[in-house]
Design a protein around this motif. Structure first.
Motif, PDB file in Angstrom:
ATOM      1  N   CYS A   1     -24.306  16.632  -3.200  1.00 15.70           N
ATOM      2  CA  CYS A   1     -23.724  16.381  -1.880  1.00 15.70           C
ATOM      3  C   CYS A   1     -24.482  17.205  -0.841  1.00 15.70           C
ATOM      4  O   CYS A   1     -24.587  18.417  -0.959  1.00 15.70           O
ATOM      5  CB  CYS A   1     -22.243  16.728  -1.865  1.00 15.70           C
TER       6      CYS A   1
ATOM      7  N   CYS B   1     -23.636  17.195   2.403  1.00 16.97           N
ATOM      8  CA  CYS B   1     -22.844  17.230   3.639  1.00 16.97           C
ATOM      9  C   CYS B   1     -22.825  18.635   4.245  1.00 16.97           C
ATOM     10  O   CYS B   1     -23.028  19.642   3.560  1.00 16.97           O
ATOM     11  CB  CYS B   1     -21.432  16.702   3.412  1.00 16.97           C
TER      12      CYS B   1
ATOM     13  N   CYS C   1     -20.328  21.212   2.648  1.00 18.17           N
ATOM     14  CA  CYS C   1     -20.776  21.893   1.426  1.00 18.17           C
ATOM     15  C   CYS C   1     -21.801  22.973   1.776  1.00 18.17           C
ATOM     16  O   CYS C   1     -21.802  24.053   1.187  1.00 18.17           O
ATOM     17  CB  CYS C   1     -21.345  20.899   0.418  1.00 18.17           C
TER      18      CYS C   1
HETATM   19 ZN   LIG Z   1     -20.245  17.869   0.541  1.00 18.07          ZN
END
Ligand SMILES: [Zn+2]
Ligand SMILES: [Zn+2]
Length: 194
Positions: free
Chosen positions: A30, A32, A35
């Protein structure tokens, strides 16, 4: 039962994640910004994030995870009031995993808490399926399979898994929530840095 060892960086918290077959869960990366913010909050960007700011996560169920030692060192936080409940250790700031709530059979176990070499992770947990949320990645990501946001197929697969896991009762036992459904420790709410 096949499993993979769990351990924080200092070794105070240990456990096991059961993974009888690779399809017991799925691995993603991930990218994003949340994160990334979590790794920054813990001061661990350098060893948690890959070169594109991605975090490797094993999506599985609470019933697969057993904390054997150091339970008292688990701490939780949210980046925003309604954000994911993100778990880490208080002894050495190792990211542990992400959960939503007690009744939802889902844990996004973070690679930093998995005590295994990448090849062992591949063998036991299966290969990384895809890097997601690459719109937030650092630089120009060149993962083998990658997508912006949450691609529909992957999301639909996870939702289906969660429904099946719920029917199978895989939200229990749960190392992160007490029987009354509350997180075992009260989460800290951090304010997301801009
Ligand atoms: Zn994430
Ligand atoms: Zn530790």
């Amino acid at each position: 039962m096949t499993g993979i060892n769990l351990k924080c960086s200092c070794g105070a918290v240990t456990g096991t994640a059961n993974a009888e077959k690779p399809s017991s869960g799925s691995r993603i990366i991930c990218c994003c910004s949340d994160c990334q913010a979590f790794a920054a909050y813990l001061g661990r960007e350098k060893d948690i994030l890959d070169e594109f700011g991605g975090t490797e996560i094993y999506q599985c169920t609470p019933s697969q995870i057993f904390i054997e030692q150091g339970h008292d060192n688990l701490q939780s936080m949210r980046l925003t009031k309604k954000g994911l409940l993100r778990w880490h250790t208080s002894c050495c700031n190792t990211p542990v995993g992400n959960t939503v709530k007690a009744g939802l059979p889902f844990v996004g176990l973070i690679h930093s808490f998995i005590d295994a070499y990448p090849t062992e992770r591949d063998n036991i947990l299966g290969p990384v399926k895809m890097a997601i949320q690459i719109q937030d990645a650092i630089g120009t990501p060149t993962y083998e399979h990658q997508a912006e946001k949450f691609p529909f197929g992957l999301t639909a697969g996870l939702v289906k898994n969660i429904l099946v896991w719920k029917i199978q009762g895989k939200h229990k036992p749960n190392a992160f929530f007490s029987k009354d459904g509350r997180p075992i420790v009260k989460p800290i709410i951090a304010h997301k840095q801009a």
